[in-house]
Enzyme design. Structure first.
Site, PDB file in Angstrom:
ATOM      1  N   HIS A  18     -30.796  -0.364 -82.175  1.00 55.71           N
ATOM      2  CA  HIS A  18     -30.016  -1.589 -81.966  1.00 55.71           C
ATOM      3  C   HIS A  18     -30.894  -2.771 -82.369  1.00 55.71           C
ATOM      4  O   HIS A  18     -32.041  -2.577 -82.779  1.00 55.71           O
ATOM      5  CB  HIS A  18     -29.490  -1.690 -80.535  1.00 55.71           C
ATOM      6  CG  HIS A  18     -30.534  -1.711 -79.456  1.00 55.71           C
ATOM      7  ND1 HIS A  18     -31.480  -2.698 -79.341  1.00 55.71           N
ATOM      8  CD2 HIS A  18     -30.798  -0.847 -78.431  1.00 55.71           C
ATOM      9  CE1 HIS A  18     -32.257  -2.470 -78.298  1.00 55.71           C
ATOM     10  NE2 HIS A  18     -31.872  -1.337 -77.732  1.00 55.71           N
ATOM     11  N   HIS A  21     -34.623  -3.180 -81.337  1.00 61.97           N
ATOM     12  CA  HIS A  21     -35.628  -2.441 -82.105  1.00 61.97           C
ATOM     13  C   HIS A  21     -35.890  -3.126 -83.449  1.00 61.97           C
ATOM     14  O   HIS A  21     -37.036  -3.296 -83.865  1.00 61.97           O
ATOM     15  CB  HIS A  21     -35.158  -1.004 -82.377  1.00 61.97           C
ATOM     16  CG  HIS A  21     -34.772  -0.252 -81.138  1.00 61.97           C
ATOM     17  ND1 HIS A  21     -33.496   0.230 -80.945  1.00 61.97           N
ATOM     18  CD2 HIS A  21     -35.470   0.076 -80.030  1.00 61.97           C
ATOM     19  CE1 HIS A  21     -33.439   0.836 -79.759  1.00 61.97           C
ATOM     20  NE2 HIS A  21     -34.623   0.749 -79.185  1.00 61.97           N
ATOM     21  N   CYS A 127     -39.657   7.932 -64.072  1.00 60.93           N
ATOM     22  CA  CYS A 127     -38.433   7.428 -64.691  1.00 60.93           C
ATOM     23  C   CYS A 127     -38.339   7.983 -66.110  1.00 60.93           C
ATOM     24  O   CYS A 127     -39.233   7.732 -66.928  1.00 60.93           O
ATOM     25  CB  CYS A 127     -38.421   5.897 -64.747  1.00 60.93           C
ATOM     26  SG  CYS A 127     -37.043   5.288 -65.762  1.00 60.93           S
ATOM     27  N   CYS A 130     -38.056   5.239 -68.890  1.00 61.78           N
ATOM     28  CA  CYS A 130     -39.357   4.671 -69.278  1.00 61.78           C
ATOM     29  C   CYS A 130     -40.325   5.763 -69.705  1.00 61.78           C
ATOM     30  O   CYS A 130     -41.370   5.467 -70.268  1.00 61.78           O
ATOM     31  CB  CYS A 130     -40.018   3.946 -68.110  1.00 61.78           C
ATOM     32  SG  CYS A 130     -39.106   2.569 -67.438  1.00 61.78           S
ATOM     33  N   CYS A 149     -35.615   2.711 -60.692  1.00 63.23           N
ATOM     34  CA  CYS A 149     -36.492   2.093 -61.695  1.00 63.23           C
ATOM     35  C   CYS A 149     -35.949   0.695 -61.944  1.00 63.23           C
ATOM     36  O   CYS A 149     -34.774   0.539 -62.281  1.00 63.23           O
ATOM     37  CB  CYS A 149     -36.469   2.908 -62.980  1.00 63.23           C
ATOM     38  SG  CYS A 149     -37.080   1.956 -64.377  1.00 63.23           S
ATOM     39  N   HIS A 152     -34.532   0.285 -65.717  1.00 62.60           N
ATOM     40  CA  HIS A 152     -33.293   0.965 -66.096  1.00 62.60           C
ATOM     41  C   HIS A 152     -32.210   0.900 -65.030  1.00 62.60           C
ATOM     42  O   HIS A 152     -31.062   1.274 -65.288  1.00 62.60           O
ATOM     43  CB  HIS A 152     -33.587   2.421 -66.466  1.00 62.60           C
ATOM     44  CG  HIS A 152     -34.355   2.530 -67.748  1.00 62.60           C
ATOM     45  ND1 HIS A 152     -35.737   2.491 -67.801  1.00 62.60           N
ATOM     46  CD2 HIS A 152     -33.932   2.601 -69.028  1.00 62.60           C
ATOM     47  CE1 HIS A 152     -36.119   2.557 -69.060  1.00 62.60           C
ATOM     48  NE2 HIS A 152     -35.053   2.627 -69.823  1.00 62.60           N
ATOM     49  N   LYS A 305     -31.676  -7.272 -70.545  1.00 64.47           N
ATOM     50  CA  LYS A 305     -32.236  -6.666 -71.750  1.00 64.47           C
ATOM     51  C   LYS A 305     -31.166  -5.852 -72.455  1.00 64.47           C
ATOM     52  O   LYS A 305     -30.512  -5.015 -71.845  1.00 64.47           O
ATOM     53  CB  LYS A 305     -33.399  -5.754 -71.353  1.00 64.47           C
ATOM     54  CG  LYS A 305     -34.056  -5.064 -72.525  1.00 64.47           C
ATOM     55  CD  LYS A 305     -35.224  -4.206 -72.062  1.00 64.47           C
ATOM     56  CE  LYS A 305     -35.828  -3.462 -73.237  1.00 64.47           C
ATOM     57  NZ  LYS A 305     -36.044  -2.053 -72.986  1.00 64.47           N
ATOM     58  N   LYS A 308     -28.966   0.397 -75.230  1.00 62.98           N
ATOM     59  CA  LYS A 308     -27.865   1.333 -75.466  1.00 62.98           C
ATOM     60  C   LYS A 308     -27.377   1.927 -74.144  1.00 62.98           C
ATOM     61  O   LYS A 308     -26.187   2.136 -73.952  1.00 62.98           O
ATOM     62  CB  LYS A 308     -28.320   2.449 -76.419  1.00 62.98           C
ATOM     63  CG  LYS A 308     -28.207   2.046 -77.885  1.00 62.98           C
ATOM     64  CD  LYS A 308     -26.800   2.257 -78.425  1.00 62.98           C
ATOM     65  CE  LYS A 308     -26.516   1.448 -79.662  1.00 62.98           C
ATOM     66  NZ  LYS A 308     -26.736   2.107 -80.924  1.00 62.98           N
TER      67      LYS A 308
END
Ligand code: MSP
Length: 528
Positions: A18, A21, A127, A130, A149, A152, A305, A308
């Site tokens: 996405h 990146h 996690c 991560c 986490c 996430h 953030k 996806k």
């Protein structure tokens, strides 16, 4: 000759890329293209992180073997995205390659031989998002006892495994000393401070293997365990440039030339891995440390953030199809202060595209080239005597080049671009003030018109070189229109230090008004 070595993180192939990146890769590409434009040797490295639980589970969920899953995603998405955003990378590494496996196994054998690896049990939270063993301070405990986490927002998994440990704690003081001596090794300052307070709290040893995971690189001394995915992935920065190759081989020589890295570009979420674990690993193996880790901010959607997993990921193709790759590169480098978070919106990008690219730069280029065509049959006229107005532009260009160079080298892309953009605006203003279309009406002003036209085209020559690292396709097209290719050679061969040398284009250089550099945007609803 040593190379200026820049890396992106290697991306997990649990899903397609996405724009978060593509953002890191774009920044590295602008940075390395700028350094190439200065005449430096450069190595720009990227790649993919294929091992670990996250990727293994994604493959399982899709019902395919992990290697097949990775081959498909890398071939269909991760390699093509470099082309989509026009990134000129030198190296692409996959952690499933043999050269990487050999290097990782060699590295950990060295670290074990050096006495920094021991066997122990790990019990605690992990996690998978991560791919990280979480410390007590890293997690959020809900009222009902669920441990989450914070990155996430998902429950962590409780692990209980017999593992091999890396003696990270042995490097606490050495790392503190290293960063105290060289604060520029972590940027921006906020990232530096975060790492220093983490270090000052003291480091704990950390598991370097996984016994319950199969998708990874086996430990050379214990085939039943695989290397913990981060301790496999971080090593890409050295295996990609020849670490682990046979002594005396060409690859080993290349390693000595390229390592250490000048800049590791990372998102702030993976700072600790790069600024704490990674240098400690290198110290344990007796290898030189990277010169800088730069932590950039996040692209946010709705204040969070973009990701996806949260279904907020936007694919780079979607934006590039609409705006073009150069506008993509320009927008993200210009609109977001590198090192800070930033939000993307179609509205903001459309507004800047129209104002800064189409109306600002695009208009200057089309006015300038069209007037040489119309008033001088497309042959660049020789300038007469320069007046204050021209001398001011020449002086401003020198300041612009120095400022842009200084900011780009500091990875302050938005300020570097701002300097160039300001010059474009001043040249546009010069055109408005000099009114060449009025000068063209009176034969008596002919020499003055020559000077003004020459000044506009010379300015465009300088602008195209300065913007080339940011917008390579469009600036190469402009370079053609200016006739500069024939007169001065390839745009890639123009050096930053000579951009400010005035009067480079010879008399009668053929200037053509080509296609508009930044076409009108098609209505987004109608092209879907
Ligand atoms: N595989 C690890 C990195 C290993 S490097 C030895 C990893 N991969 S990742 O695919 O999850 O993330 C790679 C990079 O993309 C990170 O630098 C991360 O910060 C960046 N981004 C992912 N989402 C992002 C945003 N929404 N915004 C900006 N960058 C983001 O971590």
């Amino acid at each position: 000759m040593a190379a200026y070595y820049v890396t992106t993180p290697i991306y997990y192939v649990n899903d397609a890329p996405h724009i978060g990146h593509a953002y890191t890769t774009t920044a590295g590409d602008v940075l390395t293209r700028w350094h190439r434009q200065r005449g430096e040797q450069v190595w720009y490295q990227t790649g993919v992180d294929e091992h670990g639980t996250k990727v293994q589970r994604a493959a399982e969920a899709a019902g395919v073997a992990p290697q097949d899953w990775c081959d498909r995603l890398v071939g269909e998405s991760w390699q093509p995205v470099l082309n989509t955003i026009d990134a000129a990378t030198d190296g692409f590494i996959r952690t499933t390659e043999e050269r990487h496996r050999v290097g990782v196994q060699h590295f950990w054998q060295v670290v074990r031989d050096n006495g920094f690896v021991y066997q122990a049990d790990y019990e605690g939270p992990y996690c998978v998002g991560c791919e990280e063993f979480k410390l007590p301070g890293d997690v959020i405990t809900e009222e009902d006892g669920t441990v989450l986490c914070p990155v996430h927002g998902k429950p962590v998994e409780m692990l209980s495994e017999a593992n091999w440990f890396f003696q990270l704690s042995a490097f606490t003081n050495a790392l503190i000393e290293h960063y105290e001596q060289d604060p520029s090794a972590i940027e921006p300052v906020s990232a530096y401070n975060e790492v220093m307070s983490f270090l000052r709290a003291g480091l704990k040893d950390i598991s370097m293997s996984r016994s319950s995971v199969t998708w990874g690189i086996g430990l050379p001394w214990d085939e039943k365990q695989v290397t913990y995915v981060w301790f496999d992935a971080l090593l890409n920065y050295v295996t990609a440039v020849g670490y682990g190759a046979a002594p005396g081989s060409a690859a080993a020589t290349e390693f000595d030339r390229v390592w250490p890295a000048d800049v590791h570009l990372v998102g702030k979420d993976i700072l600790r891995f790069h600024a704490v674990f990674w240098p400690a690993m290198l110290m344990a193996a007796g290898l030189p440390l990277p010169r800088k880790v730069f932590a950039h901010g996040w692209l946010l959607v709705g204040g969070e953030k973009m990701s996806k997993t949260r279904l907020t990921g936007i694919s780079p193709e979607l934006i590039v199809d609409h705006f073009g790759s150069d506008a993509f590169r320009y927008y993200f480098m210009r609109a977001i202060n590198f090192g800070h978070d930033g939000s993307f919106s179609w509205e903001d990008m459309t507004a800047r595209y129209n104002a800064e690219l189409a109306n600002g730069l695009g208009n200057l280029a089309s006015r300038g080239t069209a007037m040489v065509q119309r008033y001088r049959d497309g042959a660049l006229p020789v300038a007469g005597e320069l007046t204050q107005a021209e001398n001011d532009l020449v002086a401003l260009l020198a300041v612009t080049v120095a400022r842009a160079d200084e900011r780009m080298l500091a990875l302050d892309f938005s300020a570097g671009i701002a300097a160039i953009r300001e010059f474009v605006e001043v040249v546009n203003q010069y055109v408005t003030e000099q009114q060449p279309w009025v000068l063209a009406k009176d034969e008596a002003d002919s020499l003055r018109l020559d000077t003004v036209l020459n000044t506009i085209i010379e300015s465009l020559r300088a602008i195209s070189v300065l913007y080339y690292p940011v917008m390579p396709k469009t600036m190469a097209a402009l370079w053609e229109q200016l006739g500069a290719e024939q007169a001065l050679g390839a745009i890639a061969d123009q050096r930053i230090e000579h951009v400010g040398d005035w009067g480079q284009l010879p008399a009668s250089t053929p200037v053509v008004k080509g296609e508009g550099l930044f076409p009108r945007l098609v209505d987004r609803d109608s092209d879907e």
